[in-house]
Enzyme design. Structure first.
Site: not given
Lengths: 668, 668
Positions: B26, B257, B405, B467
């Site tokens: 790159h 890129h 988190e 959950h």
């Protein structure tokens, strides 16, 4: 008309009485945000509780799903049949329409499943994209509604919030309104322990319109929402509230978030709010007012229906098709044609390149198909001919998500839940972890989202272990209700695309290679062989002694090994296993025939072995990865990690020898 | 001294010549950010290439890891032995110290593994926390350095960036400096396709100091970094650059890129930059200047060493222990004592509550232990006595991460990579998906991070399927180099904590219940029975006919089933399997003995079955989950999903009968 504040108290007491009854629940939000939702439902939200799935309804998402009693109480009061008072009382009981967190059920006024923080608001952003798409295509007479999302501090702290805030601002999604229940309290206590920044300022930087209000004053809330609707930008409405308002012991305190109520709380709240009614009793005047609010949209709906009926038959049919989430007639034919071409031409190319070609074909056949590849359109070859969907042009069907995989996943879920768009999004398999929880939510909701992945193994070569998936196939296969496809070549890929699209009650993952793979299937008839999940792609020449299982790029390795084994007089079958879940759904007879327990069994997959014992038993061999990968040219990597036809051949021979030895002592 | 711009060109040509040699890489970042890194290394970065792991060195993280040639070229030029010119030429070859993306190797000047965007800057924030901790404890004489992270647009678009930006601003991490390589180009092209907001404004909202500079003018870069160091807030330095600068064909274009260079590019770049040297040749004056830069820190290091040597012996030893990532002597004794207590008292409580108690004990024994639970300190019972680490008080050892988190996971990796802190962070198992890719990076880097989880199954009850983890145990077990512990009770939990802590070359997941579980182990000696991964917790009374495997809360169910079976005259063993990975590492004899292939085998785990065939073979029974969970009281859920002792008993009996039937025809 009854006072909105009193109507909000009806939410509060339904909540308090229910929490006390079951001894569980999160009181903070239903008590604190009752006024916001009451004002929204009764002054702004366009809906008709007697026809909950009216396609042009406004959408309301309660992103802070732990406070689910809020939306249950509101929907009950507004008159959604499914949320009866009996269901309210069965809050969090097995089979109730009022489970712990809201679960996707449009007929009950639940537009998406929420609970995992940040994803509800991201779903809402996806819904706003779908609304723009439908409006652009059918005009405001048929589609012209708002997407409201209630958010707490938690959703705004999750990183995904920033991803979608940036995108919504960038895309100028003017029909999107976030209502921020700003009470400065989360489970851990005061938010100032973990955040100091001004949320509204953050939204302004991202190009949003912002406004604030007193979240306990209906007139203030009403005025703020009016301003929000009038602004052409997405709007962020900060509603200043007190968590747990109404129950003196917990109001304004972290105990309100998820703490248990005690009987005295119900007494004190009745005293504080002047509420004299028995548990779960809503006085007639308030219920009548709520029910009037719940059908405010009826006249609008009927007028809309008239407009739809007055539309050209084709337009009407197309609109109805889209909002029923049905694919157009004839979507299959061009795909099957493309498949036949692959079978005839037998290209040697990356399956991700073929997937891009297939997307082109499907884009013509399925006008609602919308795609995206978070900053990887070149690498995944999936933008191709689709024009971008932008702030200026809503006709485009390619969404530039930027480097935001989780946003893409959750937004696709919102699009699918909204309907009108068939979402497809692709990224490198290794970044599926970033959007993983959105895949989970799609699976839980049963949404027909297609999650595309490329760069699926050490076959990516030099980019190295950070970009080489090893554990991903197993981790995706572990997820309930997700079909995981790893096709062997372009022909099988076309079949997997067909299976993913025709699945309307759950998501699929379609996983492609970056490296070129040969076409191993010369047959390209309309029969979909991948549909059984696993099938014999190359049969044994005689009574089968060995079975080689493989997926994706490793099918060719298995075929090479078979050639050697057959040459040595060992009849060997190769089984391609593009989809474990579909295979598991076959009858036992078919499964037994494929598995071939009496044969020596070897599986080849450039990934972790977890689960392959299902195919190879305890004595079979697994040829794959047991560590992370490495940075080197791909051919070297396959040799380095021993994922080769030679090793498969040796594994078979060793096991045949062992069998032979076992047999000898018995016969002597 | 040589001109910094010419020194930067040395990076450019090492990069260009290497990319051309291997036909891969790159180019955008090494060409575009060469001036930034050259100025940083030669004017600011405090390090000594002859002693790369000097604890008080500044840290440099290249978060945009795809442009890895930048850090390899800089480290080679600065004189890190490990990055010789031969290694540069072996860029992306098998076993090279210069793999596709930078891989954690402090001796080569690589402070963390980067590539998955957003995580490098998050690691840097964790390093800045560790630096503050060490400085607070040992004073600036022994610890006083900066953490620099180079970031591109990609890292800043990932949601995790916002999480750590907010935290770094909130915590006022003044030794943290982000250098933003702002070139307005990503892989998809111009960033304006996906983002319109002003990045610096976003950082200012979060409480950062911001400054900008011309990223190709060393004097401008130098001045900006000076300002950044002087400001007490974390600093965001926007460096305006041109991607791919130096290669006329790609400069400023998306082709820079990750596009391939062609030979003409090297010719044109030499022409454009006036570089007349052969490939991979760095003229002596530039190399000398770079090498001088690479040892600028030597005097400082020697002075630091003098200060360390002059410190009290205890202080010196403690500092050295911490920066060697060694645990203190005697950390084990109080843990083993706590375990003995559990064995004696046999509490019936959630293992997450025991884990909180164990953390208390360990916090006393291990002063560098730092914990956190993203907005779940009450639910996970893991804050307890630790004071918070705040902007005002660096002595605290509990980090209020907020609802973030992923930030927690990646910051813990940064803390462990920096050394001086033993990180532990706990959240609900269902949110491990949010931080999952950070767990992967810890496993890949081999960092001793402990990832705690609670609420590990349908045993959480009413909160419902969003959950309730189902697929998580399998998905974590699929990950290489991660030890996944699911202890049966408080005694086994203490053993798992011991194993997690003593593991210094990789992370562990310690998974706890929310619901109360009985203590099934009455033995609490110093012997760590969990260390073998699986062991017979209740032996068969005679020749073993049946084996029941279970983990966590299901061990009690297995013990109940055993009781019934034994009462019916069927000698049955129960095997507790707290850690699959440790079991797989045992010798074959032990494994065979535990597995008991000749017996009827049943596994019980309230989770997806994937992988259990390893224990139960193809004819065994699995009692667990095959769908998502539901919202209801936990006892009802275990019954509803059939995870009961009765079903285990039936499964054994059916299989014994089937065996019996099979045997009969043979003997008749």
């Amino acid at each position: 008309m009854a006072d909105l504040s009193r109507m909000a108290d009806a939410i509060r007491f339904l909540s308090i009485d229910t929490f006390l009854k079951i001894g569980d629940g999160h009181p903070g939000t239903p008590l604190g945000a009752a006024d916001i939702v009451t004002t929204l439902y009764n002054r702004h939200l366009k809906f008709d509780a007697s026809d909950p799935t009216w396609p042009d309804r406004d959408r309301f998402v309660q992103s802070n799903g732990h406070g689910s009693m809020l939306i249950y109480a509101a929907n009950h009061l507004a008159g959604f049949d499914k949320i009866s008072i009996e269901e309210i009382k069965r809050f969090r009981e097995l089979g109730s329409h009022c489970p712990g967190h809201p679960e996707y059920d449009p007929e009950a006024g639940i537009e998406t499943t929420t609970g995992p923080l940040g994803q509800g608001i991201a779903n809402a952003v996806g819904m706003a994209v779908a609304e723009e798409k439908l409006r652009a295509r059918f005009g405001p007479d048929l589609c012209n509604h708002y997407i409201y999302a209630l958010t707490g501090d938690g959703c705004l702290m999750e990183g995904i919030s920033q991803e979608v805030i940036e995108l919504a601002g960038h895309l100028k999604l003017g029909h999107l309104i976030f209502l921020f229940d700003s009470n400065h309290i989360t489970d851990d206590g005061e938010t100032c322990q973990a955040i100091t920044e001004d949320q509204a300022a953050r939204f302004r930087v991202a190009g949003w319109h912002t406004v604030e209000c007193d979240g306990h004053d209906p007139a203030s809330i009403d005025a703020a929402i009016l301003l929000a609707k009038a602004d052409p930008r997405p709007s962020f409405v900060t509603c200043h509230t007190v968590i747990g308002k109404g129950v003196p012991r917990i109001a304004g305190d972290r105990a309100a978030h998820g703490g248990k109520l005690v009987p005295q709380d119900a007494i004190d709240a009745r005293e504080a709010l002047g509420w004299s009614h028995e548990p779960h009793v809503v006085p007639d005047d308030l219920l009548l007012a709520w029910r009037a609010g719940g059908t405010r949209g009826r006249a609008e709906r009927l007028a809309w229906q008239d407009r739809l009926d007055a539309s050209e038959a084709e337009v009407k049919a197309e609109f109805q098709r889209l909002t029923a989430s049905k694919l157009p007639d004839g979507w299959r034919a061009p795909l099957i044609h493309r498949k036949a071409q692959y079978a005839a031409e037998r290209p040697n190319q990356p399956t991700v390149a073929s997937s891009g070609e297939i997307l082109d074909v499907l884009s013509d056949a399925i006008p609602e198909l919308m795609s995206g590849a978070p900053d990887l359109e070149a690498a995944t070859k999936h933008k191709r001919r689709l024009a971008p969907f932008t702030a200026q042009d809503r006709s485009g069907r390619y969404l530039h998500y930027g480097v935001r995989e989780f946003a893409m996943g959750a937004m696709m879920n919102g699009m699918a839940a909204h309907r009108g768009v068939q979402p497809f999004g692709i990224t490198f398999l290794v970044f599926s972890d970033y959007e993983r929880h959105a895949i989970r939510m799609a699976a839980m909701m049963g949404l027909p989202v297609i999650f595309g992945f490329s760069h699926d193994s050490i076959g990516i070569g030099r980019n190295g272990p950070t970009h080489q998936p090893v554990e991903y196939l197993a981790s995706l296969r572990a997820m309930p209700n997700l079909n995981v496809f790893r096709p062997a070549d372009s022909v099988e890929l076309a079949e997997c695309w067909e299976l993913a699209l025709e699945r309307r009650n759950g998501p699929s993952a379609v996983i492609c290679t970056r490296q070129a793979v040969p076409t191993v299937r010369g047959d390209g008839t309309a029969e979909n062989r991948a549909a059984r999940g696993a099938y014999v792609i190359a049969p044994a020449s005689g009574a089968r002694q060995a079975t080689l299982f493989a997926t994706g790029s490793e099918v060719q390795i298995a075929l090479d090994a078979r050639k050697t084994l057959e040459a040595r007089g060992i009849p060997t079958a190769v089984v391609s296993v593009p989809c474990w879940e579909l295979f598991a759904a076959q009858d036992k007879g078919y499964r037994d025939e494929i598995i071939g327990r009496a044969t020596v069994r070897v599986a080849i997959e450039a990934a972790a072995s977890l689960g392959w014992e299902r195919f190879i038993g305890e004595d079979g061999a697994f040829i794959g990865m047991s560590s992370f990968g490495a940075s080197a040219p791909e051919d070297e990597l396959f040799a380095h990690f021993g994922i080769t036809a030679d090793r498969a051949v040796s594994a078979v021979l060793e096991r045949l020898d062992a069998k032979e030895e076992k047999r000898v002592p018995e016969t002597v």
